[in-house]
Design a protein around this motif. Structure first.
Motif, PDB file in Angstrom:
ATOM      1  N   ALA A 116      19.909  10.570   5.036  1.00  0.00           N
ATOM      2  CA  ALA A 116      19.086   9.768   4.133  1.00  0.00           C
ATOM      3  C   ALA A 116      19.918   8.953   3.157  1.00  0.00           C
ATOM      4  O   ALA A 116      19.514   7.867   2.742  1.00  0.00           O
ATOM      5  N   SER A 132      16.212  14.247   5.487  1.00  0.00           N
ATOM      6  CA  SER A 132      17.148  13.900   6.554  1.00  0.00           C
ATOM      7  C   SER A 132      18.585  13.999   6.054  1.00  0.00           C
ATOM      8  O   SER A 132      18.905  13.616   4.928  1.00  0.00           O
ATOM      9  N   ARG A 133      19.474  14.517   6.882  1.00  0.00           N
ATOM     10  CA  ARG A 133      20.897  14.591   6.514  1.00  0.00           C
ATOM     11  C   ARG A 133      21.495  13.212   6.318  1.00  0.00           C
ATOM     12  O   ARG A 133      22.490  13.043   5.615  1.00  0.00           O
TER      13      ARG A 133
END
Length: 780
Positions: free
Chosen positions: A467, A464-465
């Motif tokens: 995260a 995920s971007r």
């Protein structure tokens, strides 16, 4: 007692931040003052408390100083660096597979010259190199074997950069006082297959368990995780997995943590109690609670030994010992007292533990759990208590994680909600049971299947971007304020104005990193070993000139040094990456830098087909005549010209030469150009190459820095980036003499760490990282 232990710890912490140790006389005086202050503390009420705390702090400093002096005395003499020395000793730890052979710790028993008692050795297998005698087949080596070896050693040395990991401190804490490699010799031989000492028995057992796991599981992807959970061998885990763990905030679970030791101790204690109650003769002879306490303590001790006895395991073991002693004595100790006793024992045995990240995270997390668990009325549902603890630890670790790593995982609550019970209560017990001869094989395969499921979840979260939150290293005062705010925020429900704790967290995130003023520049040559990487920063722009070497197939300067440094100083994107030429020591880290950190443009002398050109969003060749200005600072490429790309020559001869100028001073970055190219520069640009600061071409090689070039640049300061005791002999003695005779001051990364040059309105200011952050073990 708790304040005294904290003062003792503060004294140790103070000493570990000193550049020079006090001499023996000062330490004796400190100990005497501590004794007098303790005696006076009993007679005077308020002043006595302060004197007692001072006594404890002085005692901590004296203890740590005495231990440090003993360790410093066991050093490799400078004259013995790089010499062939025959030694006899014992393999003291788990041999680790490295890219071209093995690495292992070695206890020296006899030697042909003065060497430290504990060293680290590499034994390389055959590989193409200029000196094949140094690189030969490494035999099978096992812990606890006695060997006679011909070795070549050097003193501990590491890269020292702002906000960087201090590898010399790590070596010093582990009492590794020299490192080197095994030379080819007919006299190299195994003298004894087994040396019977308890420490070697444990290491041999750890290696046997690791071999068993590898034999049963073969090449399955996550076998190394099970090995790490069973015997604490974190080197068994592939480097790529650690990035996943860091992005999901579960790194603490994939090494042997205090939680694992506690769970194992609790499980063994429960089983012991279950069996003890069913044998009346045993229950009548010894109360079940005492038997459970003893069984749990012994299980914790055995697991901590098997796992390598790291700080988190030590802390938990000592706490469990205190609890067990309290049960046996019939006394009830408060949780804070138990934690303080564990802290005192850890620091008494290992005063360098305060240098380990795990020390702060481990004691900090447990202290926070004790803090939120005390003083509460009524019985809380276990799920609510677990959620509150998870929330408190996640929140409480943010200041430490930002201070230490400049990032924390935003998905860690989700990842830990699954990983903590699965790893601690299922996978770790399965890994330990897998060491047993009968049921081990199916249990290991079950453990790997569960680890595979967990890793799929973690890898999905890690992609995920959002995260991870990453930012600049916060100032120390914002960390202290944030810790106070968290303590306020996690107070029991109903406490007034708890929201003010969140306000105290704001400076931790909002205070920006310092930058140069308009018309000024910061030029920082990073300490990356044998290679070059220079960060140029103006008021609003950032540029990187070269990216250092690729050290191995899975490690390079970009990943290990440059990206962490840029993150710590607040750089979120590069306005330009200039790669002077394609040699490994200048371009080896560029791929990682371009992948991790967005760069507006790549300027280089690389051929058009080079893969780096496809990674960058925009790329072009550096060319004589390229000019631009950022924030009142001028940049000009002086070489190569368009025709130089077509001419025959080495990659060095096409290095991008860049001049950076402020209104008052300038610096010349020269890559690896050699004497012929220097002559071209002089012929084409004449006095335009003059600069107050120069990077001597090719790291000070004898093929560069001609007398005419030095005279043409007329620098006051020369900066050399080179590796400690590098095999090229950089900088060459004759080159150093040329600059010295010209009255040029020379600074070197191998001796002084990262070099920071500030081009300001007041002139040129230079600061070295070893000077800014001196430690008594540096260079010792």
């Amino acid at each position: 007692m708790r304040l005294l232990v904290l003062s003792f710890a503060a004294g140790i912490l103070w000493l570990q931040h000193q550049g020079d140790l006090p001499d023996v006389a000062v330490l004796v005086v400190a100990a005497a003052v501590a004794a007098i202050a303790a005696a006076l503390g009993r007679r005077v009420r308020f002043a006595g408390v302060a004197l007692a705390l001072l006594a404890a702090a002085l005692a901590g400093a004296a203890w740590a100083g005495w231990r440090a002096q003993e360790r410093l005395a066991d050093a490799l003499p400078i004259g013995n660096e790089g010499r062939d020395i025959e030694i006899t000793g014992v393999v003291a730890g788990l041999p680790q597979v490295i890219e071209r052979g093995l690495r292992f710790d070695f206890d020296v028993e006899q030697s042909g010259a003065t060497v430290p008692a504990h060293i680290s050795l590499a034994w390389y297998r055959g590989w193409q190199a200029q000196d094949d005698d140094d690189l030969h087949a490494a035999p099978e080596i096992r812990a606890g074997e006695r060997w006679r070896l011909l070795v070549r050693l050097k003193r501990p040395h590491s890269n020292v950069n702002p906000h960087g990991f201090d590898y010399e401190a790590w070596l010093f804490e582990r009492d590794i006082r020299a490192a080197g490699y095994v030379r080819k010799s007919e006299r190299n031989a195994r003298l004894d297959e087994r040396v019977d000492r308890p420490a070697y028995w444990v290491e041999r057992l750890r290696q046997s368990v690791r071999d068993r796991f590898q034999r049963i599981l073969g090449d399955v992807p996550y076998a190394g995780i099970l090995v790490a959970l069973a015997v604490g061998d974190q080197q068994s885990i592939e480097s790529g997995y650690w990035r996943t763990f860091a992005r999901t905030g579960v790194t603490h679970l994939l090494s042997v943590s205090g939680l694992h030791v506690t769970m194992v101790a609790g499980l063994v204690a429960w089983l012991a109690g279950w069996g003890w109650r069913r044998v009346p003769a045993l229950a009548l002879r010894l109360p079940t609670q005492k038997a459970m306490a003893a069984a749990g303590m012994l299980a914790a001790f055995a697991y901590a030994l098997l796992a390598g006895f790291e700080v988190p395991a030590q802390r938990t073991l000592y706490m469990l010992i205190v609890v067990a002693l309290a049960v046996w004595s019939g006394r009830n100790f408060s949780s804070s007292r138990v934690l303080s006793v564990a802290l005192a024992i850890v620091l008494a045995l290992d005063p360098w533990a305060v240098l380990a990240v795990g020390f702060w995270l481990s004691f900090g997390a447990v202290g926070l759990l004790f803090y939120i668990g005390t003083g509460r009325l009524g019985k809380e549902h276990w799920l609510a208590a677990w959620g509150r603890a998870q929330w408190a630890v996640t929140l409480g670790m943010i200041p430490a994680l930002l201070a230490l790593f400049q990032q924390f995982s935003l998905v860690s609550p989700i990842a830990n909600a699954v990983a903590i019970p699965l790893v601690s209560m299922v996978i770790t017990p399965l890994a330990l049971l897998g060491t047993l001869p009968l049921l081990g094989e199916p249990l290991l395969h079950l453990g790997h299947w569960l680890t595979d499921i967990l890793m799929q979840l973690l890898q999905w979260l890690a992609t995920s971007r959002w995260a991870v939150w990453q930012q600049q290293a916060p100032p120390a005062w914002t960390v202290g304020l944030a810790l106070f705010g968290i303590g306020w925020l996690v107070l029991p429900r109903g406490f007034p104005s708890r929201w003010l704790g969140a306000v105290a967290l704001a400076p931790l995130i909002l205070i920006p990193a310092p930058r140069p003023a308009e018309g000024e520049a910061l030029v920082r040559m990073l300490d990356i070993g044998q290679g070059l990487a220079v960060h140029i920063q103006t008021a609003q722009h950032d540029m990187l000139y070269d990216t250092g070497p690729m050290y191995s197939l899975d490690a390079d300067a970009g990943d290990r040094l440059i990206i962490p440094y840029l993150r710590a100083v607040g750089v979120r994107r590069l306005d330009m990456l200039m790669v002077s030429h394609q040699d490994n020591d200048h371009a080896g880290g560029a791929g990682v830098v371009l992948t991790v950190l967005p760069a507006t443009v790549l300027s280089s002398s690389l051929p058009n087909y080079h893969p780096l050109n496809t990674i960058a969003p925009s790329s072009h060749r550096c060319q004589d005549g390229d000019r631009w200005q950022w924030d009142g600072v001028s940049f000009e490429v002086l070489y190569p010209a368009a025709g130089d790309y077509e001419a025959k020559g080495t990659t060095n001869s096409r290095s991008c030469v860049l001049k950076i100028s402020t209104p008052t001073d300038s610096i010349l970055l020269t890559g690896d150009i050699e004497a012929k190219t220097e002559a071209k520069l002089l012929a084409r640009h004449g006095s335009e190459i003059a600069a107050a600061v120069v990077l001597p071409p090719h790291h000070g090689s004898r093929t560069s820095s001609s007398a005419a070039f030095i005279q043409g640049v007329s620098p006051r300061l020369a900066l050399i980036s080179t590796g400690y005791r590098n095999r090229f002999g950089h900088p060459a003695t004759e080159v150093v003499e040329r600059y010295t005779q010209a009255g040029v001051e020379m600074r070197r990364t191998d001796l002084e760490g990262a070099l920071s040059i500030r081009l300001t309105a007041g002139g040129v200011a230079v600061e070295t990282e070893r000077q800014r952050r001196p430690r008594y073990w540096h260079g010792a």
